[in-house]
Each structure stands twice: as structure tokens, then as C-alpha cells.
Write an enzyme that holds these catalytic residues in place. Structure first.
Site, PDB file in Angstrom:
ATOM      1  N   SER A  77      37.567  59.221   8.063  1.00 44.31           N
ATOM      2  CA  SER A  77      37.170  57.493   8.066  1.00 44.31           C
ATOM      3  C   SER A  77      37.744  57.538   9.126  1.00 44.31           C
ATOM      4  O   SER A  77      37.844  56.141   9.640  1.00 44.31           O
ATOM      5  CB  SER A  77      37.899  56.986   6.894  1.00 44.31           C
ATOM      6  N   GLY A  78      38.450  58.155   9.581  1.00 41.52           N
ATOM      7  CA  GLY A  78      39.681  57.461  11.283  1.00 41.52           C
ATOM      8  C   GLY A  78      41.236  56.618  10.592  1.00 41.52           C
ATOM      9  O   GLY A  78      42.154  56.570  11.994  1.00 41.52           O
TER      10      GLY A  78
ATOM     11  N   CYS B  18      35.316  47.398   2.520  1.00 29.88           N
ATOM     12  CA  CYS B  18      34.750  48.593   3.629  1.00 29.88           C
ATOM     13  C   CYS B  18      33.552  48.145   4.327  1.00 29.88           C
ATOM     14  O   CYS B  18      33.452  48.487   5.464  1.00 29.88           O
ATOM     15  CB  CYS B  18      34.557  49.851   3.011  1.00 29.88           C
TER      16      CYS B  18
ATOM     17  N   ASP C 170      45.038  59.027   5.726  1.00 29.10           N
ATOM     18  CA  ASP C 170      44.964  59.989   4.653  1.00 29.10           C
ATOM     19  C   ASP C 170      43.771  60.835   4.908  1.00 29.10           C
ATOM     20  O   ASP C 170      44.122  61.900   4.677  1.00 29.10           O
ATOM     21  CB  ASP C 170      44.769  58.857   3.337  1.00 29.10           C
TER      22      ASP C 170
ATOM     23  N   CYS D 207      31.154  52.343  -4.410  1.00 27.09           N
ATOM     24  CA  CYS D 207      30.385  52.827  -2.642  1.00 27.09           C
ATOM     25  C   CYS D 207      30.756  54.362  -3.132  1.00 27.09           C
ATOM     26  O   CYS D 207      30.077  55.320  -2.716  1.00 27.09           O
ATOM     27  CB  CYS D 207      31.706  52.169  -2.137  1.00 27.09           C
TER      28      CYS D 207
END
Length: 424
Positions: free
Chosen positions: A94-95, A287, A98, A186
Site C-alpha cells: 500500500s505504500g 481507503c 506495515d 474490501c
């Protein structure tokens, strides 16, 4: 099932609102044939997206070499990475910190990794909300993390799938007065649903992400046994709730490298790996919205309809609201009523009435029992012992008017950890 076919001569004009650094970086698209000429839903490209805006956030340029430290220091953190095997792993990146640490741990465990960034922003529909490409910074960080260890990065466009399977459902639930959790949907329908379908022909052994959860897989000799979803080592960051609707088919293909590591140690690992995003704050917003207020999104999709706010105990008139769908049971913030604190305790969907109370935690409202429904048994079947279950009660609160666009809009409050065993 959607079948993806490679197209030998990709056309850059098919990529909406994206500028590529170099045409040489473009990888052949994998996308369904679409004779109607409408916007194609899937494509992968190995390229770093840059905005045409001059105010783009600056991300450190990382070389292919990175800080390293003794492998013995990493070894204790690999227990959730299926070490001692060389696997092909698709890593959702995701960038953020984590997922980046998860990628580096899998790489350190000797696995062959390919990173995937999922693009689900509604850039074309919300161009008036954004002054710059909203996913640009995330993607730049993801690219910089991959460059450190020469891991390929692919961008997967799932905007249409996300709208159809998550956002549309959320909108309809709000119309009915309910508050669904977008992260649960999601994970089930997009990250480990549509994405897994999209890469099904690529022969990955597992899909990994930076979730704080642990999965125990059965041995190779016991492949018929179910995989078990367990709580992570960090009970504060534990995300098993958001993964609770996954099927066995999905669980059997997943690895969560952070399930055995507390959050503070993940941050230390990010520093030891010298990740470019080691100091980035955790993302807590919804998100697909980023910096857009959730209230603005709901107003655009459902509209506004004036209604009244009444005190639950007396029926006294307290104020006016813009529509019951802007409020969630248990909500405190954003009510803007004097003499509080006030809490939303009930909604009359038919008459567009919101009931509030100042006595949300009063003694007479304490409960020792509650009713649950739509239980999801991860093993596929109910457990043998149903007489006693251990539960954790959580409340999803959507804070509307009290938050700035840069603040988190979704808050998960753990009201209490129920240690007593409830008889259901």
C-alpha cells in the site's frame, strides 16, 4: 470467472489520468476483451505514476542498495512467513509501513516476491475534490520500497470492482439506516477476492499483506484440514475482525508476516531496513476516499433530507439534522447539541428521526446479554462446542462534521474486552 488475456501492443491513451515516466517501462496489459469500447477494468503496468501537478509530494529517491543487518536479527521475526521454503508470493503493498515491512520479511525469508499496488480511487468521478493525484504519494513510496531489494511492482486497477462490490453496497446499507464496515467488505471482495481472481493464472503459492493477524495452515499431509485464523500478537492492532468474512479458499492462500510481531517492533524493523516510509503515519481513513470527508461523499451519493433530533427518554425536540444516514448508533461526535455529551441511540428510518440520549452508560442501560446474527464460521462449519463463546465488542463510529479532511474518519473503539463467557 473473468479471463485475462495479454495484449501484445498496449496503447498509452487507454490509461486514464496517468502519466508514465517512460514508455519503455510499460508492461503489456492483462485485461478482458471489451468489444463495446467502454473503459477496461483490469490492467497491470510496471511503471511509477507521476502527477502533472507541480505540487506533488516529494518522496525520497532510494537506490537499489539498502541498509542491511545480521540475518540472525531477522530470524525471530520470520515465524509467520513460512520460512525454510522458497515460495512465489504476491505481496499487497500500500505504500505504508506495515505492508512494506511484510514485504521485506518475506524477501528475507528467501521467497520470490512480486508486489502489487491496488488502485481503487475514483479519480474521474471526484476530480473536483482533488488538486492532485490522490494515490501518487502511496505509489511512489511503494516503488521506492521495492527498488531497495529489486522486487517488481505491478499496479492493478480495480476501481469498477470496488464500486460494484463495496461502495454500492455501503450506500444501500446507509439508505436502510445501517452502518456496514468498508474494510470487512474490501478484504473479502477486493483484496482477497477480485485481486486473487485477477492473478489466478500467475501461479503464486500465496498472497501476503501487512494485516495484524495470524493464519495457521495445515501440513502438506493434511491438506483437507481447515486453515485457522488466529489473533495477532499485538492485541491493540489486531485486525482479525476485518478478516472475519474470509472463506477457507481465501485463507488457505494467505500469509500475514506481521501476525507474530507487535506494532512497536514493526516500526523498529522499518528503521533497521531503512525503509523510505519508516516515519510515515499509519493510514486510518476510509481507503477509497483519502482526504475527502465521508459526509461529503454520502451527501453526493444519497443527498440530504432535513429531519428532527429527539431525546430518547422524553421525546423532547433538540435540533435538526440533514438525514438519518449521516448518523451511527453509538455516535457522539458531530451532534453539536448543548448540554451533552449526547449519543445516538436509535434511528427511525421511515420518519427520518434521530434519537439521542445523555445516559448511554447509565446503570439501567447495562446489558449482560446481546443477540448476534450472520455468524461466519471460518472453518465452514460451526464448532463442536457452541454453549460458550468468548466475544469482543467493538463499535464503528463515523465522525462527520468534527473531523478535518486530513483526519481519520473511521474510528474503531474497543468498548471493552469481555473476558466473561457468554451463553448464546
Amino acid at each position: 470467472m473473468l479471463r485475462l488475456r495479454p495484449i501484445s501492443s498496449p496503447t498509452l491513451s487507454r490509461i486514464p489520468s496517468v502519466h508514465l515516466q517512460s514508455p519503455a517501462l510499460v508492461k503489456p496489459f492483462l485485461q478482458p476483451r471489451n468489444p463495446s469500447g467502454t473503459r477496461l477494468r483490469y490492467f497491470f503496468l510496471r511503471a511509477l505514476c507521476v502527477s502533472s501537478s507541480s505540487s506533488s509530494p516529494v518522496v525520497p529517491q532510494i537506490s537499489h542498495s539498502s541498509k542491511s543487518f545480521d540475518s540472525a536479527d531477522i530470524q525471530p521475526y520470520l515465524s509467520c512467513c513460512i520460512p525454510n521454503k522458497r515460495l512465489r508470493v504476491a505481496v499487497l503493498l500500500s505504500g505504508g509501513v506495515d505492508s512494506s515491512v511484510a514485504l521485506r520479511l518475506l524477501h528475507a525469508a528467501g521467497h520470490s516476491c512480486t508486489a502489487f499496488y491496488l488502485k481503487i480511487w475514483f479519480q474521474e468521478d471526484f476530480e473536483n475534490f482533488w488538486s492532485e493525484c490522490p494515490w501518487e504519494e502511496d505509489l511512489k513510496y511503494a516503488k521506492a520500497v521495492c527498488n531497495q531489494v529489486d522486487v517488481p511492482l505491478e499496479v492493478v486497477h480495480l476501481t469498477d470492482e470496488y464500486w460494484k462490490n463495496v461502495v454500492s453496497y455501503i450506500i444501500e446499507e446507509y439508505r436502510c439506516g445501517r452502518t456496514p464496515n468498508p474494510d470487512v467488505l474490501c478484504n473479502t471482495r477486493i483484496k482477497f477476492g477480485a485481486f486473487m481472481d485477477a492473478i489466478s493464472s500467475m501461479e503464486f503459492d500465496y498472497v501476503a499483506s501487512g494485516h495484524y493477524a495470524n493464519i495457521v495452515h495445515s501440513s502438506e499431509e493434511q491438506t483437507d484440514n481447515p486453515s485457522v485464523l488466529e489473533l495477532s500478537k499485538d492485541m491493540v492492532k489486531d485486525q482479525t475482525y476485518f478478516l472475519s468474512h474470509l472463506s477457507q479458499a481465501q485463507l488457505k492462500r494467505l500469509i500475514f508476516p506481521l501476525g507474530c510481531i507487535p506494532k512497536d517492533e514493526v516500526r523498529k524493523l522499518a528503521t533497521n531496513f531503512d525503509l523510505p516510509n519508516k516515519d510515515r503515519k499509519d493510514s486510518q481513513g476510509i481507503c477509497f476516499l483519502g482526504k475527502i470527508k465521508f459526509s461529503e461523499f454520502v451527501a453526493r451519493q444519497i443527498g440530504e433530507r432535513e429531519g428532527v433530533i429527539l431525546e430518547a427518554e422524553t421525546g423532547d425536540f433538540l435540533g435538526i439534522h440533514r438525514g438519518f444516514w449521516f448518523y451511527t448508533i453509538g455516535q457522539r461526535q458531530g451532534l453539536r447539541l448543548p448540554g451533552g455529551p449526547w449519543y445516538v441511540v436509535q434511528k427511525d428510518v421511515k420518519n427520518n428521526v434521530v434519537f439521542v440520549s445523555r445516559n448511554y452508560f447509565s446503570f439501567d442501560k447495562r446489558r449482560r446479554t446481546f443477540r448476534v446474527g450472520s455468524l461466519k464460521w471460518l472453518s465452514g462449519l460451526p464448532p463442536n462446542q457452541l454453549c460458550q463463546l468468548r466475544c469482543k465488542v467493538q463499535l464503528l463510529v463515523i465522525a462527520f462534521d468534527s473531523c478535518s479532511p486530513h483526519d481519520s474518519l473511521t474510528f474503531i473503539y474497543s468498548l471493552k474486552k469481555i473476558k466473561n463467557k457468554f451463553r448464546l
